[in-house]
Design a protein around this motif. Sequence first.
Motif: not given
Lengths: 114, 111
Positions: B31-33, B51-52, B68-70, B92-94
């Motif tokens: 996830s990204l905030q 979600t990508g 790609a969630r990057k 946040a990493r998995f």
Amino acid sequence: DAGVIQSPRHEVTEMGQEVTLRCKPISGHDYLFWYRQTMMRGLELLIYFNNNVPIDDSGMPEDRFSAKMPNASFSTLKIQPSEPRDSAVYFCASSRGRPDPEAFFGQGTRLTVV
Amino acid sequence: TQLLEQSPQFLSIQEGENLTVYCNSSSVFSSLQWYRQEPGEGPVLLVTVVTGGEVKKLKRLTFQFGDARKDSSLHITAAQPGDTGLYLCAGARFGNEKLTFGTGTRLTIIP
């Protein structure tokens, strides 16, 4: 809830002195984070706790830094002895953790070591 | 090593203009905030994307999470002086609650 409470807001100390920063997280939050913010390095994670247990302290700069969380409502970050390069704004944040990872930050402690 | 690079580092534009801020990484995040920080205060959460390809809108702000969630972007339409502040992305990493913050974009909107 009053939010995350940090004290003091400002601290000026002489090099070599011990400094203790304090944090009261939001009630019910299981995670507590200590960050340091500087212009050069941005916002860096120092250490975080889950249910009062330190999980990752890889960001703590060196042995002069230590953090404790004796209970769910209180944490301290101590620097002994302090050095001018420790001057920064130190933030405490808390969160519930997944699936709600939002971090709630305190207002920070501005530390100046002269 | 800075995992999350933001660009531009500084941006100063006139009120009413549009702008886009970018947050890039070679790492994948669960996830990204996005946070906004005002002087003398701590960062405050604006949005979380999980979600990508996800796109979220918050009034004049549009947030996108890369397929790609990057990477992620923040677009502001018709910027106002109240948008002035330091914008920070955080990933946040998995399986990890640790939030890594980006380098920040300091935005100034000129009336």
